[in-house]
Design a protein around this motif. Structure first.
Motif, short mmCIF file in Angstrom:
data_model
loop_
_atom_site.label_atom_id
_atom_site.label_comp_id
_atom_site.label_asym_id
_atom_site.label_seq_id
_atom_site.Cartn_x
_atom_site.Cartn_y
_atom_site.Cartn_z
N GLU A 46 0.82 -1.21 0.00
CA GLU A 46 0.00 0.00 0.00
C GLU A 46 0.86 1.26 0.00
O GLU A 46 0.52 2.26 -0.65
N ALA A 47 1.98 1.21 0.71
CA ALA A 47 2.89 2.35 0.69
C ALA A 47 3.51 2.53 -0.70
O ALA A 47 3.66 3.66 -1.19
N LYS A 48 3.84 1.41 -1.34
CA LYS A 48 4.38 1.49 -2.70
C LYS A 48 3.34 2.05 -3.67
O LYS A 48 3.66 2.87 -4.54
N THR A 49 2.10 1.62 -3.51
CA THR A 49 1.02 2.10 -4.38
C THR A 49 0.78 3.59 -4.16
O THR A 49 0.63 4.36 -5.12
N ARG A 50 0.73 4.00 -2.90
CA ARG A 50 0.55 5.42 -2.58
C ARG A 50 1.63 6.28 -3.23
O ARG A 50 1.38 7.40 -3.69
N ALA A 51 2.85 5.72 -3.32
CA ALA A 51 3.97 6.46 -3.89
C ALA A 51 4.00 6.43 -5.41
O ALA A 51 4.85 7.06 -6.04
N GLY A 52 3.07 5.65 -6.02
CA GLY A 52 3.02 5.60 -7.48
C GLY A 52 3.60 4.35 -8.08
O GLY A 52 3.73 4.24 -9.31
N ARG A 53 3.92 3.36 -7.22
CA ARG A 53 4.44 2.08 -7.72
C ARG A 53 3.43 0.99 -7.33
O ARG A 53 2.25 1.19 -7.49
N VAL A 243 9.49 -12.39 -2.68
CA VAL A 243 8.14 -11.90 -2.40
C VAL A 243 7.93 -10.42 -2.69
O VAL A 243 6.95 -10.06 -3.35
N PRO A 244 8.78 -9.48 -2.22
CA PRO A 244 8.43 -8.06 -2.38
C PRO A 244 8.43 -7.62 -3.85
O PRO A 244 9.39 -7.85 -4.58
N THR A 245 7.37 -6.98 -4.26
CA THR A 245 7.23 -6.52 -5.63
C THR A 245 8.36 -5.59 -6.03
O THR A 245 8.66 -4.62 -5.34
N GLY A 246 9.03 -5.91 -7.14
CA GLY A 246 10.06 -5.04 -7.69
C GLY A 246 11.35 -4.99 -6.91
O GLY A 246 12.20 -4.13 -7.16
#
Length: 322
Positions: A46-53, A243-246
Motif C-alpha cells: 500500500e505504501a508502494k502504491t501510494r507512492a506511485g508504484r 516476495v516483495p514486488t520489484g
C-alpha cells in the motif's frame, strides 16, 4: 447513512497525500458482504502504491481508498441463509484496488470468498494484522516451499509482518528455520520458532549459512544485495521464493545462473486458507504481533512509521473511534 470516513489519496506521492475525507459508502452487490471496519492492517504494497508504484495500475479514479486487511462486523450478508449474518465478527483481505475499495475506511464491500470468521482469541486490532501477511507467508512457505521436517529454510526479515508468520509456519511444519533480523529481535525470533538466528547488522549471513533448501526472500536486492547473497547459501537446485514486488528484477536469471530454482509469490484473498490460519491462531500455535496502532485520521503517520522500517510484526489502523 450514505457517507463514511476514509483515508484517501487524491494523487500519488509522499505519506502526506493520505488525508481523511467523507466519501460515499460502498454498495453491496451480488455475493458480497457489507462490513463495518473496526481495524485495518497496513502493508508495504500500500505504501508502494501510494507512492506511485506497487499496484497503482489498478487505480483508475481518485480519490482512492487503499488497504487490503480488515477486521470488523457484518452489516449485510451475501444472502439470507449465509452462515455469517449481521453482527458476526469477521476478518479478511479485500482484492483492492482491482475489485474493491480499500479497508482504510469505515465500511467495505467485499466478496464472500475473501471473508472468514475472526479468531475468537484476537481483538479486531490484532485480527487486522493477520490476513495479507499471514496468507503471503503461508503461500510462500507452505504452498510453494512445502515446509517439512528436516528441510532447511532461510527466512530474511523474519521479524517483519510477513516474516514473523513465515518463521512460525516453517517451524510448525518441522523445518529447520534460519532467520535474519536485527539485534533487538534475535530472542523474539527464537521464541517464534527459529532454530538459528543471524544478526544482519553484524554478521554476513552467507558466511554462516550453507546447504539451505529454500530461501524465503522478503527483502530482495533493495538492501545490501541480500537477494543475490542468498544464492551462496543454497544447496544446488534449491528454491528461492522472492516476495516483495520489484525488489529484485533479475532474480530468476540470477538464480538460474547459480543453478537454483526460483519463483515470485503473489497472494490472493482466500477464505479457506484464512480459516486454516484461524485454527492455528485459536489453538495457540501461531500468534500475531502488532507493533503500533494509529487512528484512521493518522494514516499518513502510519505509512511514515512503516517506511522507517524496523517494525516488529504489524502496524494497524484503528478505524472505529473508541
Amino acid at each position: 447513512m450514505t457517507t463514511m470516513r476514509a483515508a484517501v489519496i487524491n494523487e500519488t506521492g509522499a505519506p502526506d497525500v493520505l488525508v481523511l475525507a467523507e466519501i460515499d459508502m460502498p454498495a453491496k452487490v451480488n455475493a458480497e458482504f457489507l462490513i463495518k471496519v473496526e481495524a485495518a492492517g497496513i502493508n508495504p504494497i500500500e505504501a508502494k502504491t501510494r507512492a506511485g508504484r506497487g499496484v497503482i495500475a489498478g487505480i483508475r479514479n481518485f480519490p482512492a481508498v487503499l488497504g487490503s486487511d480488515f477486521s470488523g462486523v457484518v452489516v449485510e450478508a451475501p444472502y439470507e441463509a449465509h452462515p455469517f449474518q449481521p453482527g458476526t465478527e469477521v476478518y479478511g483481505m479485500a482484492p483492492a484496488p482491482r475489485v474493491a475499495s480499500g479497508s482504510y475506511a469505515e465500511y467495505i464491500a467485499v466478496q464472500a470468498l475473501s471473508v472468514a470468521k475472526k479468531p475468537a482469541n484476537l481483538s479486531h486490532v490484532e485480527a487486522a494484522g493477520v490476513p495479507l501477511a499471514a496468507m503471503t507467508a503461508w503461500g510462500a512457505v507452505v504452498d510453494v516451499a512445502r515446509a517439512h521436517e528436516g528441510q532447511r529454510i532461510l527466512i530474511h526479515a523474519g521479524s517483519g509482518g510477513v516474516g514473523h508468520f513465515a518463521v512460525q509456519f516453517a517451524a510448525y511444519f518441522g523445518a529447520h528455520v534460519i532467520a535474519t533480523g536485527s539485534t533487538r529481535n534475535l530472542g523474539w525470533l527464537r521464541d517464534l520458532g527459529a532454530t538459528e538466528v543471524i544478526d544482519y547488522t553484524s554478521t554476513r549471513f552467507e558466511q554462516q549459512v550453507s546447504d539451505v533448501d529454500a530461501v524465503i526472500d522478503l527483502i530482495g536486492n533493495v538492501h545490501d544485495d541480500t537477494g543475490t547473497r542468498s544464492l551462496a547459501t543454497m544447496r544446488p537446485g534449491g528454491l528461492l521464493v522472492n516476495v516483495p514486488t520489484g525488489s529484485w528484477p533479475t532474480f530468476m536469471t540470477d538464480a538460474a545462473a547459480a543453478g537454483m530454482r526460483s519463483t515470485s509469490y503473489k497472494v490472493s484473498p482466500s477464505a479457506s486458507t484464512l480459516e486454516v490460519i484461524t485454527r492455528l491462531i485459536e489453538a495457540g500455535d501461531v500468534r500475531v504481533h502488532v507493533d503500533e496502532v494509529f487512528p484512521l485520521s493518522d494514516a499518513a503517520e502510519a505509512h511514515q512509521a512503516l517506511e522507517r522500517g524496523h517494525t516488529r510484526g504489524k502496524i494497524v489502523l484503528a478505524v472505529t473511534e473508541s
